[in-house]
Scaffold this motif. Structure first.
Motif, short mmCIF file in Angstrom:
data_model
loop_
_atom_site.label_atom_id
_atom_site.label_comp_id
_atom_site.label_asym_id
_atom_site.label_seq_id
_atom_site.Cartn_x
_atom_site.Cartn_y
_atom_site.Cartn_z
N MET A 1 -10.12 2.50 -10.91
CA MET A 1 -10.54 2.10 -9.59
C MET A 1 -9.38 1.51 -8.80
SD MET A 1 -13.09 2.15 -7.67
CE MET A 1 -13.69 1.46 -6.19
N LYS A 2 -8.59 0.62 -9.41
CA LYS A 2 -7.46 0.01 -8.72
C LYS A 2 -6.45 1.06 -8.29
CE LYS A 2 -8.64 -4.28 -8.87
NZ LYS A 2 -9.05 -4.95 -7.67
N MET A 3 -6.22 2.04 -9.15
CA MET A 3 -5.29 3.10 -8.83
C MET A 3 -5.75 3.86 -7.58
SD MET A 3 -3.88 6.01 -11.38
CE MET A 3 -5.29 7.07 -11.14
N TYR A 4 -7.03 4.12 -7.50
CA TYR A 4 -7.61 4.80 -6.34
C TYR A 4 -7.41 3.95 -5.08
CZ TYR A 4 -11.09 6.78 -3.18
OH TYR A 4 -11.71 7.32 -2.09
N GLU A 5 -7.64 2.63 -5.19
CA GLU A 5 -7.47 1.72 -4.06
C GLU A 5 -6.02 1.71 -3.57
OE1 GLU A 5 -8.93 -2.05 -5.37
OE2 GLU A 5 -11.00 -1.36 -5.46
N LYS A 8 -5.35 4.91 -1.67
CA LYS A 8 -5.95 4.96 -0.33
C LYS A 8 -5.34 3.92 0.60
CE LYS A 8 -8.60 8.37 -0.94
NZ LYS A 8 -8.15 9.63 -0.42
N LEU A 9 -5.19 2.70 0.13
CA LEU A 9 -4.71 1.62 1.00
C LEU A 9 -3.24 1.76 1.37
CD1 LEU A 9 -6.52 -1.43 -0.62
CD2 LEU A 9 -7.06 -0.34 1.55
N CYS A 10 -2.44 2.19 0.41
CA CYS A 10 -1.00 2.26 0.64
C CYS A 10 -0.51 3.67 0.96
CB CYS A 10 -0.25 1.75 -0.59
SG CYS A 10 -0.68 0.06 -1.01
N ASP A 11 -1.41 4.64 0.86
CA ASP A 11 -1.07 6.04 1.11
C ASP A 11 0.10 6.49 0.23
OD1 ASP A 11 -1.43 8.53 2.29
OD2 ASP A 11 0.05 8.11 3.86
N VAL A 12 -0.03 6.20 -1.07
CA VAL A 12 0.98 6.63 -2.04
C VAL A 12 0.30 7.42 -3.15
CG1 VAL A 12 2.58 4.73 -1.63
CG2 VAL A 12 0.82 4.48 -3.35
N LEU A 13 1.05 8.32 -3.74
CA LEU A 13 0.53 9.09 -4.87
C LEU A 13 0.53 8.20 -6.10
CD1 LEU A 13 2.49 12.40 -4.20
CD2 LEU A 13 0.10 11.90 -3.65
N THR A 14 -0.55 8.23 -6.84
CA THR A 14 -0.66 7.39 -8.03
C THR A 14 -1.22 8.19 -9.20
OG1 THR A 14 -2.88 6.70 -7.38
CG2 THR A 14 -1.08 5.26 -6.73
#
Length: 169
Positions: A1-5, A8-14
């Protein structure tokens, strides 16, 4: 979940690779093929670009230590200034300055000069505001707000101007 946040929030690939002692294969999020793609994309970046976005544990800790040292230095400076201001207030109250070192007196002088500059800037700003108000009201310009002109100036300026909030330092 944190990775998804973060994504989305930082607009970075994770992506995440999680190893467990109870499993023979690591878990990969979002999935193994996406993790491989992101790792390849990272490896294909020029080394200079890669180093810009990479932070190892040592670098991270150094950044954190540097930030905390900056905070400590700022607090030490603020404490020093408070000590000097307290000494000035005690002097005004009648206590002699015998306890202070020459460097303390130099610091006190610097701080007084700084405050005088701030006061001069405020007075200039107030005079400009007063001139604008007088111009709007069609009154004669007041060259000074001291002495005999103070009552005239205060009568011409709406009281709300004196209640205007000022910037705090």
């Amino acid at each position: 979940m944190k990775m998804y946040e973060i994504n989305k929030l930082c607009d970075v690939l994770t992506c995440a690779i999680m190893c467990s002692p109870n499993k023979s294969q690591p878990d990969a999020l979002p999935d193994h093929s996406e993790v491989r793609r992101l790792i390849e994309q990272f490896k294909n970046m020029p080394e200079e670009e890669r180093n810009k976005v990479m932070v190892n544990h040592k670098m991270f800790l150094k950044q954190m230590v540097d930030m905390e040292l900056e905070k400590v230095n700022k607090l030490e400076k603020e404490n020093r200034e408070l000590e000097i201001w307290m000494a000035m207030n005690q002097f005004i109250a009648g206590k002699p300055l015998n306890d202070l070192q020459f460097t303390d007196l130099k610091e006190m002088r610097r701080m007084i000069k700084e405050k005088l500059k701030e006061f001069e800037a405020k007075i200039k700003s107030w005079k400009e505001e007063l001139a604008k108000m007088n111009q709007l009201l069609g009154a004669q310009p007041v060259t000074t707000v001291a002495g005999e002109n103070i009552q005239n100036a205060m009568q011409m300026v709406p009281w709300s101007m004196w209640d205007a909030p000022t910037k705090s330092s």
